[in-house]
Each structure stands twice: as C-alpha cells, then as structure tokens.
Design an enzyme around this catalytic site. Structure first.
Site, short mmCIF file in Angstrom:
data_model
loop_
_atom_site.label_atom_id
_atom_site.label_comp_id
_atom_site.label_asym_id
_atom_site.label_seq_id
_atom_site.Cartn_x
_atom_site.Cartn_y
_atom_site.Cartn_z
N LEU A 62 0.86 -1.18 -0.18
CA LEU A 62 0.07 -0.06 0.00
C LEU A 62 1.03 1.13 0.20
CD1 LEU A 62 -2.86 -0.85 2.61
CD2 LEU A 62 -3.13 -0.56 0.20
N ASP A 63 0.31 2.35 -0.71
CA ASP A 63 1.06 3.73 -0.52
C ASP A 63 1.43 4.04 0.80
OD1 ASP A 63 1.08 3.63 -3.22
OD2 ASP A 63 -0.59 5.13 -3.43
N LEU A 64 2.40 4.80 0.93
CA LEU A 64 2.88 5.31 2.23
C LEU A 64 1.74 5.93 3.00
CD1 LEU A 64 5.08 6.58 4.32
CD2 LEU A 64 5.07 8.62 2.78
N ARG A 164 -5.66 7.25 -6.90
CA ARG A 164 -5.19 8.74 -6.80
C ARG A 164 -5.60 9.38 -8.15
NH1 ARG A 164 0.04 8.12 -2.77
NH2 ARG A 164 -0.14 10.34 -2.92
#
Length: 217
Positions: A62-64, A164
C-alpha cells in the site's frame, strides 16, 4: 514543494488475523510497507512485523499515505499462492475515500491507462498510447455538507497510484493527496484513502475469506 521528511507513526501493530500461512494487518497511514532508500527510511510495516513473525514475506504493498488491510505470507507456498491471485486479479479490494466536490452519478467506472510520469517520479499519469490498462469502479456512499463526497472504490487492476490518479482525472481528487490534489483539496491532515477490505482464497484449502479494517476518517 517542501522536501519530504519521513516521520513514521509510533503506534502499536494491529494484527487482524494470523495463522500458519498468513498474517493480515491494518497498516497505519504514514508508514512505508517496505524499507525505502536510506537508513532514515528503514522503519516500515514488514520490519515491524518481522519482530513477531520472523518468516514474514511480502505479497503486495500500500502507498505510504494509505491506511488499511494488507496480507503478508508466512510461508513460500502462501507467498506464491497469494501472489498469483493478485496477478490474476482474483483478489477483491475495497477502499474508502473522501473526494473533493460532489461526485455524480451514484456509481460508475474509470477506465484510463496509466504510465509512470518519468520527469516527476513517483507520479503516474494517463497515457492512451503506451499506458497499461487500469479500471476503477466507484460507488458514492454520501455527499457531505462541506461539499465533499465519501465513496467506496473497487480497483479492478492494481496499478501504482491508480485510485489517486483516476479520481484526480475525473475532477474529484482524493482529499489530502500531496501529489495529485491542488489548492484546498490538498489541505487535509492525511490522504483520505483507506483499504477497507481484502477478499482472497486462503493458501491452505482455497476457502474465500474477507478481512476488514474500520476506516479511521
């Protein structure tokens, strides 16, 4: 843009489920899934997990800035089994997000191919000629009084930054997104994106199981 400074949250590890093959956790926003470049980015979810599960193996990321459900393997068999499910798009992922503006209609699909924006890495961008296929289904949960929209997002593919970019491209960026939101849509304490649930077949026996983590915003 201000220089990025990694300040991972000092919070306890939240294990949702574990057995002899897998461990499922709720990743906090602001924590890397795996180590970044440099000693200052060594603290990450898989390293924190390794203290309790020394044999832990990566399956996906998962993204930061994204919080929510992640599954890790505890055996090479489980890593292969789960990896194939992700590769074949057999894993069902549901995210909760808050978007800028009132999204309409109540549900729909974004189908826009994505490619890395090399001069602006790690940003991604839409490219209809050389981009890789990317589809995201959305369903509106409610329109908020402040002019924002709470949605559930169901990615059918797993491209980097897919949700996003897709939301920004249709004019409704995810609130607090440091890369793709602009102006007041950016001024939130965190990226309002949370991996709410993950459904996959268990590596031991193949039974479909769903794991969830409550949205923190």
């Amino acid at each position: 843009m201000a220089e990025f400074r990694y300040t991972p949250p000092d919070v306890p590890l939240t294990v949702i489920h574990h057995d002899h093959e897998v461990v499922v956790v709720d990743k906090p926003a602001g924590l890397l899934s795996v180590p970044g470049k440099g000693a200052d980015r060594a603290d990450c979810l898989i390293e924190r997990l390794r203290a309790a599960f020394p044999q832990v193996l990566l399956v996906h990321r998962l993204d930061l800035d994204t919080s929510g459900v992640m599954v890790f393997a505890l055996t090479p068999h489980a890593q292969r089994h789960l990896g194939l499910q992700f590769e074949k798009r057999q894993v069902k992922k549901v995210y909760v997000a808050r978007l800028w503006g009132h999204l309409a209609p109540k549900q729909g699909r974004v189908d826009l191919p994505l490619i890395v924006d090399w001069p602006n890495r790690p940003k991604q961008m839409v490219d209809h000629e050389t981009g890789r296929a990317a589809q995201t289904d959305w369903r509106v949960v409610r329109h908020e009084p402040d002019g924002t929209t709470r949605v559930r997002l169901m990615p059918l593919t797993g491209r980097s930054h897919q949700l996003r970019v897709h939301m920004a491209e249709i004019g409704h960026p995810i609130l607090g997104d440091p890369l793709y939101a602009e102006g007041p849509a950016r001024g939130f304490p965190r990226l309002m994106l949370h991996a709410e649930s993950l459904r996959f077949r268990h590596p031991d026996g193949g039974r479909a199981e769903t794991f969830s983590a409550k949205c923190p915003f």
